[in-house]
Design a protein around this motif. Structure first.
Motif: not given
Length: 197
Positions: A25, A29, A32-34, A38, A167-171
């Motif tokens: 990430s 972003y 919005n990440k989990t 992070k 391309h989603f929150d749990d990247n």
């Protein structure tokens, strides 16, 4: 170098030069990440071991793959074909992810890679997020995952689907250009694990 999507171009070129990079990430972003996404980036940047154990997928092909991981966004890799930025794939583990594409486009891109020999000598394939994938009014008849599985059916290397990178929150962070070991078990533990050296 940290990023994903269009930054696949930089990943490919730097990995060819022997420089590891992070598929992870970017600050824009972060909100919005989990927490897991992070933390994986922090761990990668601070040299802590990265190890993931995740649910299996019905299309996974079991086995153990070891080697450097390369790749990124499928559409960008497709656009890099024939250039000196396309990552060296021989003996490597290829990672791909995609967003906002039609299933028939994914079919076209996978078969282009296959016809060009880019899938022939892999140690394995990791398929990340396939996000916001679209079908036509006349259905293609296969899911995006089935299209990819079909493209690699002639090879015997391990394949895993739905790795949480894309391309989603749990990247979750992946270290491209670094050796990794991936263990895929489809019938007993229902997990696959991935760890970086």
């Amino acid at each position: 170098m940290v990023g994903f999507s269009d930054i696949t171009v930089f990943h490919g070129k730097l990995n060819r030069l022997g420089v590891p990079t992070l598929h992870a990430s970017m600050p824009f972003y972060f909100a919005n990440k989990t927490p897991e996404a992070k933390q994986s980036l922090v761990d990668a940047l601070t040299g802590k071991p990265l190890r993931y154990e995740l649910p299996s997928h019905p299309l996974n092909r079991q086995g153990v793959m070891e080697g450097e991981i390369v790749g990124g966004n499928l559409s960008v890799l497709y656009g890099m074909m024939g250039s000196d930025s396309f990552p060296e794939e021989d003996g490597k583990i290829l990672f791909i992810e995609e967003v906002d594409e039609y299933i028939y486009h994914i079919d076209r891109m996978m078969h282009c890679l296959k016809r060009a020999g880019k899938l022939d000598r892999l140690k394995g394939l990791i398929v990340g997020g396939l996000t916001q994938i679209k079908d036509n009014s006349h259905p293609f008849g296969m899911t995006a995952e089935e299209v990819i599985a079909e493209a690699v059916k002639d090879y015997d290397y391990p394949v895993c689907f739905c790795f949480p990178a894309g391309h989603f929150d749990d990247n979750r962070a992946l270290i491209l250009g670094r050796k990794v070991k991936v263990c895929i078990e489809t019938s007993i533990s229902k997990l696959f694990s991935i760890s970086f050296e």
